[in-house]
Design an enzyme around this catalytic site. Structure first.
Site, PDB file in Angstrom:
ATOM      1  N   ILE A  27       0.830  -1.208   0.000  1.00 38.54           N
ATOM      2  CA  ILE A  27       0.000   0.000   0.000  1.00 38.54           C
ATOM      3  C   ILE A  27       0.865   1.258   0.000  1.00 38.54           C
ATOM      4  CG2 ILE A  27      -1.466   1.407   1.512  1.00 38.54           C
ATOM      5  CD1 ILE A  27      -2.795  -1.096   2.504  1.00 38.54           C
ATOM      6  N   ASP A  72      15.063   1.406  10.385  1.00 39.57           N
ATOM      7  CA  ASP A  72      13.996   0.613  11.005  1.00 39.57           C
ATOM      8  C   ASP A  72      13.235   1.540  11.945  1.00 39.57           C
ATOM      9  OD1 ASP A  72      12.554  -1.122  12.768  1.00 39.57           O
ATOM     10  OD2 ASP A  72      13.940  -2.756  12.281  1.00 39.57           O
ATOM     11  N   SER A 149      -3.515   2.709   9.695  1.00 33.85           N
ATOM     12  CA  SER A 149      -4.059   1.798  10.689  1.00 33.85           C
ATOM     13  C   SER A 149      -4.627   0.584   9.939  1.00 33.85           C
ATOM     14  CB  SER A 149      -5.127   2.549  11.501  1.00 33.85           C
ATOM     15  OG  SER A 149      -5.625   1.761  12.544  1.00 33.85           O
ATOM     16  N   LYS A 167      -2.914  -1.459  16.424  1.00 34.30           N
ATOM     17  CA  LYS A 167      -3.634  -0.534  15.540  1.00 34.30           C
ATOM     18  C   LYS A 167      -4.615   0.344  16.334  1.00 34.30           C
ATOM     19  CE  LYS A 167      -1.877  -1.930  11.505  1.00 34.30           C
ATOM     20  NZ  LYS A 167      -0.927  -1.081  10.755  1.00 34.30           N
TER      21      LYS A 167
HETATM   22  C1  HXC Z   1       4.186 -16.725  16.557  1.00 35.16           C
HETATM   23  C2  HXC Z   1       5.894 -15.349  15.813  1.00 35.16           C
HETATM   24  C3  HXC Z   1       5.524 -15.568  14.461  1.00 35.16           C
HETATM   25  C4  HXC Z   1       4.398 -16.454  14.206  1.00 35.16           C
HETATM   26  C5  HXC Z   1       7.231 -14.231  14.482  1.00 35.16           C
HETATM   27  N1  HXC Z   1       6.949 -14.514  15.776  1.00 35.16           N
HETATM   28  N2  HXC Z   1       6.373 -14.854  13.653  1.00 35.16           N
HETATM   29  N3  HXC Z   1       5.237 -15.909  16.841  1.00 35.16           N
HETATM   30  N4  HXC Z   1       3.768 -16.989  15.287  1.00 35.16           N
HETATM   31  N5  HXC Z   1       3.979 -16.706  12.975  1.00 35.16           N
HETATM   32  C6  HXC Z   1       7.705 -14.080  16.949  1.00 35.16           C
HETATM   33  C7  HXC Z   1       9.098 -14.684  16.950  1.00 35.16           C
HETATM   34  O1  HXC Z   1       9.073 -16.037  17.403  1.00 35.16           O
HETATM   35  C8  HXC Z   1       9.823 -13.762  17.933  1.00 35.16           C
HETATM   36  O2  HXC Z   1       9.530 -14.072  19.269  1.00 35.16           O
HETATM   37  C9  HXC Z   1       9.184 -12.425  17.630  1.00 35.16           C
HETATM   38  O3  HXC Z   1       7.924 -12.683  16.962  1.00 35.16           O
HETATM   39  C10 HXC Z   1      10.064 -11.573  16.724  1.00 35.16           C
HETATM   40  O4  HXC Z   1      10.294 -12.307  15.540  1.00 35.16           O
HETATM   41  P1  HXC Z   1      11.496 -11.925  14.525  1.00 35.16           P
HETATM   42  O5  HXC Z   1      11.354 -12.767  13.325  1.00 35.16           O
HETATM   43  O6  HXC Z   1      12.800 -11.945  15.270  1.00 35.16           O
HETATM   44  O7  HXC Z   1      11.181 -10.387  14.241  1.00 35.16           O
HETATM   45  P2  HXC Z   1      11.530  -9.527  12.996  1.00 35.16           P
HETATM   46  O8  HXC Z   1      12.619 -10.136  12.177  1.00 35.16           O
HETATM   47  O9  HXC Z   1      11.737  -8.163  13.494  1.00 35.16           O
HETATM   48  O10 HXC Z   1      10.209  -9.631  12.084  1.00 35.16           O
HETATM   49  C11 HXC Z   1       9.035  -8.904  12.388  1.00 35.16           C
HETATM   50  C12 HXC Z   1       7.777  -9.709  12.063  1.00 35.16           C
HETATM   51  C13 HXC Z   1       7.859 -10.377  10.690  1.00 35.16           C
HETATM   52  C14 HXC Z   1       6.570  -8.775  12.168  1.00 35.16           C
HETATM   53  C15 HXC Z   1       7.633 -10.818  13.119  1.00 35.16           C
HETATM   54  O11 HXC Z   1       6.679 -11.101  10.447  1.00 35.16           O
HETATM   55  C16 HXC Z   1       8.103  -9.395   9.579  1.00 35.16           C
HETATM   56  O12 HXC Z   1       9.241  -8.965   9.380  1.00 35.16           O
HETATM   57  N6  HXC Z   1       7.135  -9.050   8.767  1.00 35.16           N
HETATM   58  C17 HXC Z   1       7.361  -8.206   7.549  1.00 35.16           C
HETATM   59  C18 HXC Z   1       6.478  -7.083   7.503  1.00 35.16           C
HETATM   60  C19 HXC Z   1       5.032  -7.452   7.457  1.00 35.16           C
HETATM   61  O13 HXC Z   1       4.565  -8.296   8.231  1.00 35.16           O
HETATM   62  N7  HXC Z   1       4.285  -6.798   6.586  1.00 35.16           N
HETATM   63  C20 HXC Z   1       2.866  -6.987   6.510  1.00 35.16           C
HETATM   64  C21 HXC Z   1       2.198  -5.946   7.322  1.00 35.16           C
HETATM   65  S1  HXC Z   1       0.529  -5.911   6.910  1.00 35.16           S
HETATM   66  P3  HXC Z   1      10.544 -14.963  20.187  1.00 35.16           P
HETATM   67  O14 HXC Z   1       9.879 -15.056  21.520  1.00 35.16           O
HETATM   68  O15 HXC Z   1      10.656 -16.286  19.494  1.00 35.16           O
HETATM   69  O16 HXC Z   1      11.833 -14.205  20.233  1.00 35.16           O
HETATM   70  C22 HXC Z   1      -0.345  -5.330   8.140  1.00 35.16           C
HETATM   71  C23 HXC Z   1      -1.743  -4.992   7.747  1.00 35.16           C
HETATM   72  C24 HXC Z   1      -2.737  -5.834   8.392  1.00 35.16           C
HETATM   73  O17 HXC Z   1       0.093  -5.166   9.198  1.00 35.16           O
HETATM   74  C25 HXC Z   1      -4.149  -5.420   8.061  1.00 35.16           C
HETATM   75  C26 HXC Z   1      -4.796  -6.181   6.955  1.00 35.16           C
HETATM   76  C27 HXC Z   1      -6.294  -6.014   6.909  1.00 35.16           C
END
Ligand code: HXC
Length: 278
Positions: A27, A72, A149, A167
């Protein structure tokens, strides 16, 4: 620039500098492109340098003005440094969009404290950091702040407790800042999209493709997903002079989803967590 199907007059943001976090994809990238099409200089901020630089090059390749700056949103000092570079490049900031977000599908009982905190850090603290670091760099009297949001801010949803909390916090942050910074001529608003097709967020939230989408669309009165262009158009309106008296508002752009509730979306997410049948 390429001709766009556009309901706005051309050059709506001519001469303005827009700083957008998370604009390397999805987006936010489309918002960046749309704003560039309307004459704004774009600073793209993201934690993945390659994505930022590529998105900026794409815009430049289409005749716009853009530059990428890696930071970041969780790291205030890095963010502030990136914003300073952006200001050196394009001047005071007229528009600041806090778009960076993180999401994964997990039940609260299966989520660690760090998992919960990670999403709060990226979405909510990241939004605060973005607006706070941008504040001294804004061209006051007329600067526009916009947060991205989501429907989760007002729809409690299974497997999304972390995102719902983050959010909802963003919505209240925006409303509070509108009171503090409104007197300085700075408007602060948010948009709350529902599912938008062709985004990383929905690739994560609808992992079964067509099957997930079918379930999901049952919960949207308009029966379809949003388009990135539609979100970009709303952002464009809110950051234009046409919205000059709109301050502290969260605008839903979800085809009416909030009015039907989150049950179809949440049960689809819960189903996606079950192990696949052999
Ligand atoms: C449970 C999880 C998990 C999962 C990560 N974690 N994925 N727990 N189930 N599927 C936990 C990890 O175990 C860890 O905890 C903690 O989260 C941090 O994970 P990291 O991988 O070290 O973090 P990081 O590398 O900073 O990655 C951030 C992230 C990742 C959010 C977790 O998914 C990411 O990078 N996403 C990319 C961006 C993204 O998601 N974009 C889409 C946004 S859309 P522990 O305890 O093990 O240390 C959006 C809109 C939604 O938000 C609305 C739509 C209608």
């Amino acid at each position: 620039m390429n001709a766009v199907k556009d309901v706005f007059r051309p050059g709506l943001l001519q001469g303005r500098h827009a700083l957008i976090t998370g604009a390397g994809s999805g987006i936010n990238k489309r918002i960046a492109e749309r704003f560039a099409e309307h004459g704004a200089s774009i600073s793209i901020i993201g934690r993945n340098p390659e994505k930022c630089f590529t998105a900026a090059l794409d815009i430049e390749g289409r005749g716009g003005q853009a530059a990428g700056f890696a930071a970041d949103v969780r790291h205030y000092d890095a963010l502030e440094a990136a914003f300073k570079h952006a200001r050196e490049r394009f001047g005071p900031v007229d528009i600041c969009i806090a778009g960076a977000a993180g999401n994964f599908v997990a039940e609260a009982a299966a989520m660690s404290s760090n998992g919960f905190r990670t999403v709060i850090d990226i979405d909510l603290v990241g939004c605060f950091n973005t607006f706070r670091a941008a504040l001294p760099m804004l061209r006051e009297e007329g600067a526009d702040l916009l947060a991205i949001s989501a429907v989760q801010s007002s729809l409690p949803m299974s497997a999304q407790a972390h995102v719902c909390a983050a959010k909802a916090g963003i919505d209240m942050l925006v409303r509070s800042l509108s009171i503090e910074w409104g007197p300085r001529g700075i408007r602060c608003n948010a948009i709350a999209p529902g599912p938008v097709a062709g985004t990383e967020g929905m690739d994560r939230l609808a992992p079964d493709g067509e099957r997930s989408w079918k379930r999901l669309l049952e919960g949207i009165p308009m029966g379809r997903a949003g388009e990135r262009d539609e979100i970009a158009d709303l952002a464009l309106f809110l950051c234009s002079g046409a919205a000059r008296y709109i301050n502290g508002t969260v605008v839903a752009i979800d085809g009416g989803q909030v009015n039907l509730g989150s049950l179809p979306f949440g049960s689809m997410l819960m189903e996606s967590l079950k192990p696949a049948k052999a």
